[in-house]
Design a protein around this motif. Sequence first.
Motif, short mmCIF file in Angstrom:
data_model
loop_
_atom_site.label_atom_id
_atom_site.label_comp_id
_atom_site.label_asym_id
_atom_site.label_seq_id
_atom_site.Cartn_x
_atom_site.Cartn_y
_atom_site.Cartn_z
N TRP A 134 2.28 -2.45 -8.88
CA TRP A 134 2.16 -2.92 -7.49
C TRP A 134 0.71 -2.77 -6.99
O TRP A 134 0.22 -3.60 -6.24
N GLU A 135 0.06 -1.69 -7.43
CA GLU A 135 -1.30 -1.44 -6.96
C GLU A 135 -2.27 -2.55 -7.40
O GLU A 135 -3.30 -2.75 -6.77
N THR A 136 -1.91 -3.25 -8.46
CA THR A 136 -2.82 -4.31 -8.94
C THR A 136 -2.62 -5.64 -8.19
O THR A 136 -3.36 -6.58 -8.42
N VAL A 179 4.78 1.53 -9.42
CA VAL A 179 3.71 1.75 -8.44
C VAL A 179 2.38 1.29 -9.04
O VAL A 179 1.57 0.63 -8.37
N LYS A 180 2.18 1.62 -10.29
CA LYS A 180 0.94 1.24 -10.96
C LYS A 180 0.76 -0.28 -10.95
O LYS A 180 -0.33 -0.79 -10.68
N ASP A 186 0.85 -1.19 0.00
CA ASP A 186 0.00 0.00 0.00
C ASP A 186 0.89 1.25 0.00
O ASP A 186 2.11 1.14 -0.20
N LYS A 187 0.32 2.39 0.27
CA LYS A 187 1.08 3.65 0.25
C LYS A 187 2.30 3.59 1.17
O LYS A 187 3.37 4.09 0.83
N SER A 236 -2.55 -6.48 -4.84
CA SER A 236 -3.23 -6.80 -3.58
C SER A 236 -4.33 -7.82 -3.79
O SER A 236 -4.92 -7.91 -4.86
#
Lengths: 206, 475
Positions: free
Chosen positions: B263-265, B260-261, B237-238, B267
Motif C-alpha cells: 500500500w505504501e508504494t 502495508v508495504k 497513509d498511516k 501513493s
Amino acid sequence: MSLSLEFPKGPITKIKGTCLCLEGNDIDTDRIIPARFLKCVSFKSLGDQVFADDRKEKNGLHPFDIKANQEASILLVEKNFGCGSSREHAPQALMRWGIRAIIGYSFAEIFHGNCISIGIPCLTLEEYNLTCLQQITKEKAGKNCSINMRKREIVYEESKFIFSIDKGAEAMFKSGNWDATSTLISQLEKIKDIKAKIPYINNFES
Amino acid sequence: MSSGTLYDKVWDLHRIADLPGGSTQLFVGLHLIHEVTSPQAFSAITEKNLEVFCPERTIATVDHIVPTESQARPFLDPLAETMLSTLEKNCKKYGIKLFEIGSGNQGIVHVIAPESGLTQPGMTIACGDSHTSTHGAFGAIAFGIGTSQVRDVLASQSLAMKKLKVRRIWVNGQLEKGVFAKDLILHIIRQLGVKGGVGYAYEFAGPAIEKMSMEERMTICNMAIEGGARSGYINPDKTTFEYLRNKPYLPKGKAWELAVKWWETLSSDPDAKFDDEVQFDANNVAPTITWGINPGQAISIDELIPKKESLGENDRQTAEEAYLYMKLQPGEPIKGLAVDVCFIGSCTNGRLSDLKAAAKIAENRHVAKGIKAFVVPGSEKVARDAEAEGIDKLFMNAGFEWRKPGCSMCLAMNPDRLEGNQISASSSNRNFKGRQGSSKGRTLLMSPAMVAAAAISGSVVDVRELIAKNNTSQK
Ligand code: SF4
C-alpha cells in the motif's frame, strides 16, 4: 411514444426520426425516472414513467406529453444531461419511451456509459449549433431528422451539422459490439492471468 | 495525460486489454451489489446462459428499499419484498455472499464495505451506484456503473472503461470547529461546479485532507460524483492503515505486513503529473448549505441566496428554476429558514463519527415543536457501536427517532419521505427535485451537526453558535 420502434441491435449507422427538445442544464437521472419507479425487477414498464414528476407538474405541456412529439425518437438536451444517480433505469426509460439518440452539449459520465451499453448514441454539438438545431426543431416540428453515424452528420431539412462522439462509443456502434459482454468474456484466460497477479487477491505475496 | 499518480498505478495493475476506440478492459477487484440495480443484470446473465465468473469477488447488501421502522419479513411494501427476495434468490443461485438484515453486517453498501475491511487500498471497486466514489477514500479506484455493466462484471469480473484525467485538489489549512468534511466538499463543488469534474478523477490531497479521519475522507470522496467526477480518491497513509488493522476482511501477521508495504508504494509520486491542479484553503470554509436543486447551489451559512446577476451565465437558468422550486427569494438569508423534517443518515454522513457530532449538538436539548427529526445509522455495525455508547438514548431523549439502518430518506424508496412541499435539513448528498420522495419536497444539504442544530432550533442556524453555548455552559 413510438412503441413500434425495435430496440437497437447490431451496428448502429443511421438513425432517422423526429426530434424532441428538452431545455435545461443539469437534468439529473432522478428527474428522468424518480426513485419510486426503481422498485421493479425488470425495466419493462419504465417507458410510461419517464419524467413522471416533471410531466405531472407541467400538466400535459411537458415536451414528452405534447402531441406533436409523440413519435419523436431523437432527444435534444443541453448541458450535463443525466447527472446524479447511476441508475440505468434512466436511459432504459428513455429508450422504452422511444428515444434512439440523444444530442446535447454535454453528458454526465455514467449516464453516457449506460446509454452506450443499451445502444443509444449520445452526440455532442457546439453550443451555437445546438441552439440552431433546437430552433429548427421548434420551427419544423414533425419533420424528419437523420443522423449519419459514419459521416458524423445530422441532416435536418436543408441544415447540416457535424457532431462529435466519444471515439470508443463510435467504434462500438460501428462494429455492433456496443453491448460489451461478449468482447469482455472472450478474454477469460487473460483475466485469470491478471487476477493471479493482483496482490490483494493473492495474500499480498508478489 | 497524468502519470505517476495512484490512479495510474492502480489502473495499470488492473489493465487486461486495450479495446478498440480507446477504452480498456479493466479487472474489477471488488464488486458490490444491491437490490435496486442488480436484478436486471442477473436476468441478463440467466437469459444469455452465462455464468458468474468470480462469485467470491462480489458482495451483496440490501439498503435502498429497507424500511427503517419494522424490518419484519415480509416487508409491508410488496414491491420492496419482491426486490429483496429477488436479490436473495440471485445470491443463492450464483453463490454470492449477502449481508442479510439482522446478520450484524447489513447496511448501506458504501458503509459496510469500508467498515468490514472489504474496501482496501489499490483495489478497483465497482458498484451499480454512483456514490461508489466513497471507497476512493482508501486509495482505491472506485466508480459507479450502470446495470448493463453490473452484468458485465458478473460475467467477466471486468469492465470496458475509459481512463479518466486526474485533477489534484490540494487543500491547505485546517477546518475550524463546527466546520466539517461535508462543508468542505460542498464548498469545493460550489466552486468547481456540478459538471466541473466530468472526465476527471479527483485526487484530494494536502494538509487539510491528511489530518482527516477515514470517515471524514469518505464524506469527501462520496460527493466527488456530485461535482461530476466519477471517481475521487485519497492517497493511503498511516490513518488508512490504522483504520484497516484488524478489520474482518484483512489478513493478520505476515500478510498484513506485506499488505502495508505494498500500500505504501501506491501513493502518487512526488513528481506525479496531473492533468489539472486546483487549491483550496480549509481555513476559509464556513458551515455550508445548499439552497437550490443541485449540490453546487450552496452558500455558507452567513451568505444570502445569490442573485442571478452574481452567477455565471451557465448557472442562471438553473438558479431561476431553483428559486421557483425551493420557494426562495434571491437576496434572502438562508439562516432562519424554517424546516419541517430533519434527517441524519446516508452514505455521506451516516457513520459513527457523524452521529456523534450530531449527538453532541442534541445533548441536553430538545427537538423544536412540530419538527420531525430522525437518525438512520448507516449500518448495523454503526447502530451497534452507537448504541454501546448510549447515543441512541441521547437522541431519543432529545426527541429524535432512532431507526434501523438503510438509505431511508436519502432517496425515499422506503416509507421515509417528505410530504407535499415540506422542507428538509438533510445530511445526505442530493437535493434534486423530488429526491426525498415528494415531487414538491425541498432539501437543504448540510453537515449532520448542522442538521441536529436545525432540528433543535426549528430552522437553519449556525451550528457554531450552539457549540459556543456548549462550551460556556461547561465552564
Ligand atoms: S444513502 Fe443515498 S446516496 Fe447513498 S447509496 Fe443510499 S440512496 Fe445512494
